[in-house]
Design a protein around this motif. Structure first.
Motif, short mmCIF file in Angstrom:
data_model
loop_
_atom_site.label_atom_id
_atom_site.label_comp_id
_atom_site.label_asym_id
_atom_site.label_seq_id
_atom_site.Cartn_x
_atom_site.Cartn_y
_atom_site.Cartn_z
N ARG B 141 -7.90 0.78 2.45
CA ARG B 141 -7.57 1.47 3.68
C ARG B 141 -7.95 2.90 3.69
NH1 ARG B 141 -1.78 0.25 5.18
NH2 ARG B 141 -2.29 1.21 6.93
N ALA B 152 1.62 5.94 -4.39
CA ALA B 152 2.03 4.84 -4.24
C ALA B 152 1.86 3.97 -5.37
CB ALA B 152 1.53 4.32 -2.91
N ALA B 180 0.19 -7.72 -6.31
CA ALA B 180 0.40 -8.32 -4.84
C ALA B 180 0.64 -7.18 -3.88
CB ALA B 180 1.53 -9.40 -4.87
N THR B 181 1.81 -6.36 -4.42
CA THR B 181 2.18 -5.32 -3.52
C THR B 181 1.01 -4.16 -3.39
OG1 THR B 181 4.45 -5.64 -4.77
CG2 THR B 181 4.00 -3.60 -3.69
N GLY B 184 -1.48 -5.56 -0.97
CA GLY B 184 -1.15 -5.34 0.56
C GLY B 184 -1.09 -4.15 1.21
N LEU B 185 -0.75 -3.16 0.15
CA LEU B 185 -0.27 -1.85 0.40
C LEU B 185 -1.87 -1.08 0.61
CD1 LEU B 185 1.53 0.14 -1.82
CD2 LEU B 185 -0.42 1.37 -0.84
N THR B 187 -4.80 -3.01 1.93
CA THR B 187 -5.54 -3.38 2.74
C THR B 187 -5.59 -2.82 4.03
OG1 THR B 187 -4.98 -5.81 1.75
CG2 THR B 187 -5.86 -5.50 4.03
N PRO B 188 -6.82 -2.49 4.62
CA PRO B 188 -6.91 -1.88 5.84
C PRO B 188 -6.09 -2.54 7.03
CG PRO B 188 -9.20 -2.08 5.01
CD PRO B 188 -8.36 -2.97 3.98
N VAL B 193 -4.83 -9.84 4.15
CA VAL B 193 -4.41 -9.26 2.73
C VAL B 193 -4.95 -10.41 1.77
CG1 VAL B 193 -2.28 -9.13 1.29
CG2 VAL B 193 -2.16 -8.13 3.68
#
Lengths: 203, 203
Positions: B141, B152, B180-181, B184-185, B187-188, B193
């Motif tokens: 993103r 993050a 995995a976290t 997801g975090l 991904t635009p 995801v």
């Protein structure tokens, strides 16, 4: 156990110390016992009469701040789409974070992990219920333990507060950064990451 | 400035203290100066002759651990799909985290934020380059600042280490939880995801 009520002047001192500590720590997380005693207009001896050490004082300040925050967070509507409800909860929580400023940073630096955890029990349970509902409704991922998602939420929220404090994020960006980060983090693999702005109008 | 080399016995003492401190802190992040001096077989006076205080010693231990970690992370292949490269980097980093155990927790509790940041410059720049390539290739993103995504990543990684330490996550789950976290975090919004397992075989 019976607790003898504090005498009126002692009670006033405690309140002055807590008010002064909240103001000092919200501005500067490294504010010392001396700074706080001076701002409260009491001597160090008086301060240490009420609080064992700096960590104990920070603990009491955070405790009171958490109780006041709880009162405002309890009013947030968490019904409807879990993702939209999460955005509302994050925005309300962010207002609380901004009010207490660097106090979050002070708390993280000086409080034992166990006490920090205890202070977060109520907000944590509120988020847990919302995450569990979101998982049951296939809106949030179930391939990671809910305890980990809660830890991630707590961690991301505090990191955003710290980033605002050091000027990496603007005050106004904080809530959007947390919401966008959490929605991505919670989206199940194979599903599409929602847009925060679009969720603001969702019920 | 010229630095006089340490005498051989002093050099041996420093190495013994650093080895003992690494072992003690990797097991118990609250290990005291006394525990460490005892494990190193030196007196407190000798220890304080080399390190000003506990924070200084923890700093030196982390410094050495970071240098050794750097050597193994430099070998990770970061070419190809940025998401798959990130999974490889996270898995290699997790091995380092497991090796040093609770040392991460000790470092977070006792080191000033500025020193922690300095110790993370090289790994942080490596991740930054990968995130920037992923953003340029529309895999990650771009609606949040790259500095926030780095924060993050740092935060989620350390939270996973802390979660393993308190037994909330199993050792073996750590790398998958972080990967995995983070996927997801990163991904635009509007994109799907990816699944960590599927990326393990991707180049």
């Amino acid at each position: 156990m019976t607790t003898r009520p504090l005498r009126a002047d002692a009670r006033r001192n405690v309140e002055s110390i807590l008010d002064a500590a909240t103001t000092c720590l919200a501005r500067d997380p490294d504010a010392s016992i001396n700074d706080i005693a001076r701002a409260a207009g009491v001597g160090r001896v008086t301060l240490y009469g009420h609080f064992e050490n700096r960590a104990g004082l920070v603990g009491a300040v955070v405790d009171r701040a958490m109780r006041e925050s709880e009162a405002s967070l309890r009013g947030v509507d968490l019904s409807g789409d879990p993702a939209a409800a999460l955005v509302r909860l994050i925005e309300a929580s962010w207002q609380v974070t901004l009010r207490y400023g660097a106090l979050v940073v002070a708390a993280e630096r000086s409080m034992p992990v166990a006490e920090m955890d205890a202070a977060h029990t109520e907000p944590r349970e509120r988020v847990r219920r919302l995450l569990e509902r979101g998982r049951a409704e296939h809106r949030f991922r179930t391939d990671l333990p809910v305890s980990w998602l809660l830890t991630a939420m707590h961690t991301v929220t505090h990191a955003a507060a710290a980033s605002v404090y050091v000027g990496e994020l603007a005050d106004a960006e904080g809530a959007r950064a947390i919401a966008a980060t959490m929605l991505g983090l919670l989206t199940p693999p194979g599903a599409v990451v929602p847009d925060v702005a679009a969720l603001r109008s969702v019920r």
